[in-house]
Design a protein around this motif. Structure first.
Motif, PDB file in Angstrom:
ATOM      1  N   VAL A  97       0.871  -1.181   0.000  1.00  0.00           N
ATOM      2  CA  VAL A  97       0.000   0.000   0.000  1.00  0.00           C
ATOM      3  C   VAL A  97       0.905   1.227   0.000  1.00  0.00           C
ATOM      4  CG1 VAL A  97      -2.004  -1.034   1.098  1.00  0.00           C
ATOM      5  CG2 VAL A  97      -0.165  -0.148   2.516  1.00  0.00           C
ATOM      6  N   ASP A 182      -2.833   2.275  -5.444  1.00  0.00           N
ATOM      7  CA  ASP A 182      -3.696   1.643  -4.450  1.00  0.00           C
ATOM      8  C   ASP A 182      -5.025   1.212  -5.054  1.00  0.00           C
ATOM      9  OD1 ASP A 182      -1.691   2.046  -2.659  1.00  0.00           O
ATOM     10  OD2 ASP A 182      -2.760   3.498  -1.413  1.00  0.00           O
ATOM     11  N   ALA A 183      -5.550   2.005  -5.986  1.00  0.00           N
ATOM     12  CA  ALA A 183      -6.787   1.622  -6.658  1.00  0.00           C
ATOM     13  C   ALA A 183      -6.574   0.375  -7.516  1.00  0.00           C
ATOM     14  CB  ALA A 183      -7.299   2.779  -7.513  1.00  0.00           C
ATOM     15  N   ALA A 186      -6.008  -2.785  -5.294  1.00  0.00           N
ATOM     16  CA  ALA A 186      -7.251  -3.160  -4.625  1.00  0.00           C
ATOM     17  C   ALA A 186      -8.066  -4.100  -5.507  1.00  0.00           C
ATOM     18  CB  ALA A 186      -8.068  -1.916  -4.282  1.00  0.00           C
ATOM     19  N   HIS A 190      -5.829  -7.246  -3.900  1.00  0.00           N
ATOM     20  CA  HIS A 190      -6.467  -7.304  -2.582  1.00  0.00           C
ATOM     21  C   HIS A 190      -7.868  -7.910  -2.648  1.00  0.00           C
ATOM     22  CE1 HIS A 190      -3.685  -3.649  -1.560  1.00  0.00           C
ATOM     23  NE2 HIS A 190      -3.025  -4.753  -1.847  1.00  0.00           N
ATOM     24  N   PHE A 191      -8.649  -7.519  -3.641  1.00  0.00           N
ATOM     25  CA  PHE A 191      -9.985  -8.099  -3.801  1.00  0.00           C
ATOM     26  C   PHE A 191      -9.929  -9.601  -4.090  1.00  0.00           C
ATOM     27  CE2 PHE A 191     -13.571  -8.831  -6.938  1.00  0.00           C
ATOM     28  CZ  PHE A 191     -14.514  -9.086  -5.966  1.00  0.00           C
ATOM     29  N   LEU A 236      -5.271  -4.983   4.161  1.00  0.00           N
ATOM     30  CA  LEU A 236      -6.683  -4.654   3.967  1.00  0.00           C
ATOM     31  C   LEU A 236      -7.087  -3.424   4.777  1.00  0.00           C
ATOM     32  CD1 LEU A 236      -8.259  -8.235   4.001  1.00  0.00           C
ATOM     33  CD2 LEU A 236      -7.672  -6.829   2.027  1.00  0.00           C
ATOM     34  N   ASN A 239      -5.638  -0.268   3.016  1.00  0.00           N
ATOM     35  CA  ASN A 239      -6.206   0.082   1.705  1.00  0.00           C
ATOM     36  C   ASN A 239      -7.731  -0.039   1.681  1.00  0.00           C
ATOM     37  OD1 ASN A 239      -5.566   1.105  -0.843  1.00  0.00           O
ATOM     38  ND2 ASN A 239      -5.645  -0.896  -1.818  1.00  0.00           N
ATOM     39  N   GLN A 242     -10.074   1.919  -0.795  1.00  0.00           N
ATOM     40  CA  GLN A 242     -10.109   1.489  -2.195  1.00  0.00           C
ATOM     41  C   GLN A 242     -10.820   0.147  -2.359  1.00  0.00           C
ATOM     42  OE1 GLN A 242      -9.256   3.312  -4.602  1.00  0.00           O
ATOM     43  NE2 GLN A 242      -7.850   4.845  -3.791  1.00  0.00           N
ATOM     44  N   ILE A 243     -10.805  -0.682  -1.312  1.00  0.00           N
ATOM     45  CA  ILE A 243     -11.398  -2.020  -1.408  1.00  0.00           C
ATOM     46  C   ILE A 243     -12.908  -1.988  -1.206  1.00  0.00           C
ATOM     47  CG2 ILE A 243     -11.387  -4.347  -0.406  1.00  0.00           C
ATOM     48  CD1 ILE A 243      -8.474  -3.784   0.451  1.00  0.00           C
TER      49      ILE A 243
END
Length: 367
Positions: A97, A182-183, A186, A190-191, A236, A239, A242-243
């Motif tokens: 991040v 970060d977008a 995510a 991350h998603f 998580l 960020n 963004q998530i």
């Protein structure tokens, strides 16, 4: 010894999987690496595997580059200390991040404009489900994206040092600002982790006979659920802004699907299911293909392979002798059977040729 852009020494602070892998990769290229970690055991293991030598602050030369490979919740503090302790060095971090770390550094009253000019945020898009220095690999970053998030005020030589780190380790540099990074992660990193973990959690109460039916589909979609939960809690939480919108979108899709399946014979239900699946097909097709090239539909040749030592090696050798390049490879075993299926992806124009060559060599090709 391979040529490098960095001269060294490079100080790596944090000797977990990524920090030790950076040390290994640079050391094998002849760059002097110094190691530092709050865990004496971790830095000792990293030194033992050849990632560098443990820092002796009294005798060590000033580093050219400091790489902060600390967990996200302490990254800003470690970067701040490194900028103050090493006034001639470029300082980079490799946390996954960027915006929250940058905000903390800009709010740190101990840092002035001159210090922030020497900081560059980066993020290598590489990792393993295993953690710690014992899992480190010097080739971990080869051909992987490495995002460099230079600040507007970052010195040119510092930005170049950050990019040189990635290039020397065989990675591909991608430039973004912190918010854009970060977008992006995510959505693509991350998603998927959240989705995989949520899916795997549904298996906790599953009966053993049901899990025995699992194939590669379940294994593929839950592979990253084995990742270190301690690290992902930090990622998580850092960020979350963004998530959360992505999860809202998923919730909308789930509600839509639930409503449809509650009345699967109702008006428009089948069309709605087809649209949902079609949207998934279209999204998956947008993922870049081999070497980052545009997606390409490969032909798949499926071969039955006996579960005996040396069979996979022999199969790949025969594919090589046939002069056909393997674009991708997947293996699947059937529970309770001493046979597996190897799916070989090749260019569409070569599949017929490969089938003929393998059949001639007595392989069982599934048509």
């Amino acid at each position: 010894m391979p040529a490098t852009h960095l001269h060294g020494p490079v100080l790596v602070i944090g000797t977990g999987l990524l920090g030790a892998s950076i040390g290994l990769g640079l050391s094998r290229r002849g760059v002097r690496v110094l190691l530092s970690d709050t865990s004496p055991t971790a830095q000792a293991v990293a030194q033992d595997i050849g990632a560098g030598t443990i820092l002796d602050a009294a005798t060590a030369p000033s580093p050219e580059l400091v790489v902060v490979a600390a967990p996200p919740d302490v990254t800003a503090a470690v970067v701040s200390r490194a900028l103050r302790d090493h006034p001639a060095a470029t300082v980079v971090d490799i946390a996954s991040v960027k915006s929250s770390i940058l905000a903390a550094l800009r709010a740190d009253t101990r840092l002035g404009p001159a210090e922030l000019e020497r900081y560059v945020g980066t993020h290598p898009m590489a990792g393993r489900e295993k953690s710690g220095p014992a899992a480190a690999r010097g080739e971990l970053f080869t051909a992987m994206p490495w995002v460099v998030c230079a600040l507007p005020e970052s010195r040119t030589e510092c930005r170049l040092a950050a990019e040189s780190l990635a290039i020397d380790l065989g990675a591909t540099v991608s430039r973004m600002d912190a918010a854009e990074h970060d977008a992006a992660v995510a959505l693509v990193s991350h998603f998927p982790q959240v989705a995989s973990s949520l899916l795997a959690s549904r298996l906790l109460s599953a009966p053993a006979h049901a899990l025995a039916l699992a194939g590669n589909g379940l294994r593929d979609t839950t592979r990253i659920a084995a990742s270190d939960p301690r690290l992902w809690i930090q990622i998580l939480s850092h960020n979350a802004p963004q998530i959360v919108p992505i999860l809202h979108g998923l919730r909308e899709d789930l509600n839509r699907l639930i409503t449809t399946l509650e009345d699967p014979t109702g008006p428009g239900a089948l069309l709605d299911l087809a649209e949902l699946m079609g949207e998934g097909n279209a999204g998956q097709a947008r993922i870049p293909g081999k070497h980052g090239a545009p997606p390409q539909a490969f032909a798949v040749v499926t071969v039955l392979v006996d579960d005996r030592p040396g069979q996979i090696a022999r199969l790949l050798a025969d594919v090589g002798e046939a002069g056909v390049n393997v674009e991708d490879l997947r293996m699947e075993h059937s529970s309770g059977h001493q046979v597996g299926m190897v799916e070989i992806s090749v260019l569409p124009g070569r599949s017929g040729e490969l089938v003929g060559e393998l059949t001639e060599r007595q392989w069982k090709v599934v048509q």
